[in-house]
Design a protein around this motif. Structure first.
Motif, mmCIF file in Angstrom:
data_model
loop_
_atom_site.group_PDB
_atom_site.id
_atom_site.type_symbol
_atom_site.label_atom_id
_atom_site.label_comp_id
_atom_site.label_asym_id
_atom_site.label_seq_id
_atom_site.Cartn_x
_atom_site.Cartn_y
_atom_site.Cartn_z
ATOM 1 N N UNK A 225 -39.894 7.370 59.840
ATOM 2 C CA UNK A 225 -39.692 6.655 58.584
ATOM 3 C C UNK A 225 -40.372 5.292 58.637
ATOM 4 N N UNK A 226 -40.257 4.604 59.780
ATOM 5 C CA UNK A 226 -40.860 3.283 59.914
ATOM 6 C C UNK A 226 -42.381 3.357 59.825
ATOM 7 N N UNK A 227 -42.982 4.285 60.541
ATOM 8 C CA UNK A 227 -44.442 4.392 60.533
ATOM 9 C C UNK A 227 -44.947 4.761 59.148
ATOM 10 N N UNK A 228 -44.296 5.724 58.506
ATOM 11 C CA UNK A 228 -44.756 6.200 57.198
ATOM 12 C C UNK A 228 -44.518 5.184 56.088
ATOM 13 N N UNK A 229 -43.565 4.264 56.296
ATOM 14 C CA UNK A 229 -43.282 3.247 55.280
ATOM 15 C C UNK A 229 -44.203 2.043 55.393
ATOM 16 N N UNK A 230 -45.082 2.045 56.407
ATOM 17 C CA UNK A 230 -45.955 0.898 56.675
ATOM 18 C C UNK A 230 -47.362 1.172 56.164
ATOM 19 N N UNK A 231 -47.954 0.209 55.518
ATOM 20 C CA UNK A 231 -49.290 0.375 54.969
ATOM 21 C C UNK A 231 -50.343 0.425 56.075
ATOM 22 N N UNK A 232 -51.496 0.959 55.767
ATOM 23 C CA UNK A 232 -52.614 0.950 56.705
ATOM 24 C C UNK A 232 -52.932 -0.487 57.094
ATOM 25 N N UNK A 233 -53.053 -0.726 58.384
ATOM 26 C CA UNK A 233 -53.288 -2.070 58.881
ATOM 27 C C UNK A 233 -52.021 -2.862 59.112
ATOM 28 N N UNK A 234 -50.860 -2.294 58.729
ATOM 29 C CA UNK A 234 -49.586 -2.976 58.909
ATOM 30 C C UNK A 234 -49.066 -2.862 60.328
ATOM 31 N N UNK A 235 -47.894 -3.463 60.551
ATOM 32 C CA UNK A 235 -47.332 -3.544 61.892
ATOM 33 C C UNK A 235 -45.893 -3.021 61.909
ATOM 34 N N UNK A 236 -45.581 -2.223 62.928
ATOM 35 C CA UNK A 236 -44.224 -1.753 63.169
ATOM 36 C C UNK A 236 -43.711 -2.406 64.440
ATOM 37 N N UNK A 237 -42.600 -3.114 64.329
ATOM 38 C CA UNK A 237 -41.910 -3.661 65.499
ATOM 39 C C UNK A 237 -40.731 -2.761 65.819
ATOM 40 N N UNK A 238 -40.814 -2.029 66.934
ATOM 41 C CA UNK A 238 -39.750 -1.063 67.244
ATOM 42 C C UNK A 238 -38.916 -1.556 68.419
ATOM 43 N N UNK B 36 -44.323 -8.414 52.987
ATOM 44 C CA UNK B 36 -43.165 -7.588 52.653
ATOM 45 C C UNK B 36 -42.721 -6.895 53.927
ATOM 46 N N UNK B 37 -41.451 -7.047 54.247
ATOM 47 C CA UNK B 37 -40.883 -6.490 55.484
ATOM 48 C C UNK B 37 -39.854 -5.436 55.123
ATOM 49 N N UNK B 38 -39.982 -4.262 55.705
ATOM 50 C CA UNK B 38 -38.966 -3.215 55.565
ATOM 51 C C UNK B 38 -38.194 -3.128 56.871
ATOM 52 N N UNK B 39 -36.891 -2.943 56.776
ATOM 53 C CA UNK B 39 -36.044 -2.874 57.967
ATOM 54 C C UNK B 39 -35.335 -1.528 57.979
ATOM 55 N N UNK C 200 -47.018 0.569 50.856
ATOM 56 C CA UNK C 200 -46.122 0.462 52.004
ATOM 57 C C UNK C 200 -45.959 -0.984 52.425
ATOM 58 N N UNK C 201 -45.009 -1.235 53.310
ATOM 59 C CA UNK C 201 -44.716 -2.591 53.771
ATOM 60 C C UNK C 201 -45.823 -3.112 54.678
ATOM 61 N N UNK C 202 -46.014 -4.427 54.676
ATOM 62 C CA UNK C 202 -46.912 -5.047 55.652
ATOM 63 C C UNK C 202 -46.313 -4.945 57.056
#
Length: 342
Positions: A250-263, A168-171, A234-236
Motif C-alpha cells: 500500500x505504501x509503495x503504490x500510494x507513492x508517486x514516481x520519484x517519491x520516497x517511502x520511509x519504512x 504531501x505525506x501519506x502515513x 500519489x504522495x511525495x
C-alpha cells in the motif's frame, strides 16, 4: 526487583528477578521510572516471533535515573535523569558517525536486556544515554518516554520519506509510530498529511498532530483514495509503520514516481515484486530507527513544550499489571500502554 517476562504467546507475567549489575566498564545501571509496551512486543505475544525457551525478558523503551556507572563511563553520573535509545550504541563507530546508531558495529538491542522492569543495565552508556536538562515534571514523563522509541522512530520515518515543505505525506499505520510520524511530518513542514486510519480516536489524535486528511480505506481502495487526493499522482512521501505485506504494498503504490517511502514497521513475511518495484520508481529507505541521533533535539522540543508526543499513551498501568496492558494493546483497546514502576 520486579520485571516482565513472556513465557509463551499470550503468557506475560511480572516476576521477581535478580537486580542488574555492572558487567562491562561501559555499563550503567538505571532505576527505571517509566517504561512501556511497544507494538513490536505484540509479534511474540501473538506467536509470530520465537521466544527464549525459559521465558524472555521484555521491553526496550525506558527513562530513569542513573544509579551506578562502570569505570569507563564519563557522560552520565549517579543521579542524572536520562533517556536512552531502544538500541545501545557507542555513538563513535563509523556507522554511528554516519547517523545510523541503530546499526552500530557494537550495537545491543535493548530488548535483549529487558527494560519493562524496575532497574535495567544499559550497555554502552556513554553512547546511549542522554541527560535531560533536569528532573522532569510528571506531565513530561510520557513524552520523554516516547522519545526512547516511538517518537524517534516516527521522526526517522518522516526524514527517510523526505517529508518537508511543499510535500504531501501519506502515513500507513495508525499505531503510536504512525501517529508520531504525523507529528514529525508536521514539524518538518509538510504541507499536507494524509493519515490512513479506521479508528475514530486515532483519527482525532492524528488530526491533533497535524493530519489534514483521513483515509479509511485499505489496500487497493486506500491507494485509489490517496491518488484521488493527489491529482492521480500519489504522495511525495509515504511513511510505512506496520510491517506487513499489505502495508508495504500500500505504501509503495500510494507513492508517486520519484517519491520516497520511509519504512519503519518491523517487517514480517514481506516480499517485494521486483518488476513492480522497478517501474514504481520510488525510493525506499528505512529499518531500525537511529533514535540516538535525534534524542538531543527531541528532548529539547519536549522540554520546551513545543511537542506533546506523550498523548499517544492512552492507558497507564502499574508494572505488576503488564499482562493486562499486553491484552489491551492486542485487542486494540489501547494505542500504547505506559507502565509505572513505583
Amino acid at each position: 526487583m520486579r520485571g516482565v517476562v513472556m513465557h509463551a504467546p499470550g503468557d506475560v507475567r511480572t516476576e521477581d528477578l535478580e537486580m542488574p549489575v555492572i558487567v562491562e566498564p561501559t555499563d550503567a545501571i538505571i532505576r527505571v521510572t517509566a517504561t512501556c509496551i511497544c507494538g513490536s512486543d505484540l509479534w511474540p505475544y501473538r506467536g509470530l516471533e520465537p521466544l527464549a525457551p525459559h521465558g524472555q525478558r521484555m521491553g526496550h523503551e525506558y527513562i530513569g535515573v542513573v544509579e551506578t556507572v562502570g569505570d569507563s563511563v564519563t557522560s552520565v553520573a549517579p543521579g542524572d535523569y536520562v533517556v536512552g535509545s531502544f538500541v545501545a550504541s557507542d555513538n563513535t563507530c563509523e556507522i554511528c558517525r554516519a547517523g545510523y546508531q541503530s546499526r552500530c558495529v557494537h550495537q545491543v538491542m535493548m530488548g535483549s536486556v529487558g527494560t519493562q522492569a524496575q532497574y535495567a543495565r544499559i550497555p554502552l552508556a556513554d553512547g546511549t544515554l542522554v541527560k535531560t536538562p533536569g528532573e522532569p515534571s510528571a506531565d513530561l514523563v510520557p513524552s520523554l518516554l516516547a522519545a526512547s522509541d516511538v517518537l524517534g522512530t516516527g521522526w526517522y520515518a518522516a526524514i527517510a520519506a523526505e517529508a518537508g515543505p511543499g510535500k504531501t505525506v501519506a502515513v500507513v499505520g495508525d499505531g503510536a509510530v504512525g501517529l508520531l510520524g504525523v507529528l514529525a511530518a508536521k514539524q518538518l513542514g509538510a504541507e499536507r498529511i494524509i493519515a490512513m486510519s479506521r479508528h475514530a480516536d486515532r483519527q482525532a489524535l492524528a488530526r491533533r498532530f497535524g493530519a489534514t486528511d483521513i483515509v479509511e480505506e485499505r489496500g487497493d481502495a486506500g491507494v485509489a483514495a490517496i491518488k484521488e487526493l493527489t491529482g492521480g499522482l500519489g504522495a511525495h512521501s509515504t511513511i510505512e509503520a506496520v510491517g506487513t505485506q499489505e502495508s508495504m504494498e500500500q505504501a509503495i503504490r500510494a507513492t508517486r514516481a520519484g517519491g520516497h517511502v520511509g519504512y519503519v514497521g518491523v517487517s514480517h513475511e514481506v516480499s517485494l515484486d521486483g518488476f513492480e518495484l522497478f517501474f514504481s520508481s520510488v525510493h525506499l529507505h528505512g529499518g531500525p530507527a537511529p533514535v540516538r541521533a535525534y534524542l538531543p533535539e527531541l528532548i529539547q522540543l519536549i522540554w520546551d513544550r513545543e511537542i506533546d508526543p506523550g498523548v499517544v499513551f492512552d492507558l497507564t498501568l502499574p508494572l505488576d499489571e503488564a499482562s493486562e496492558g499486553y491484552k489491551a494493546m492486542d485487542e486494540r483497546r489501547a494505542t500504547k500502554v505506559l507502565l509505572t514502576t513505583d
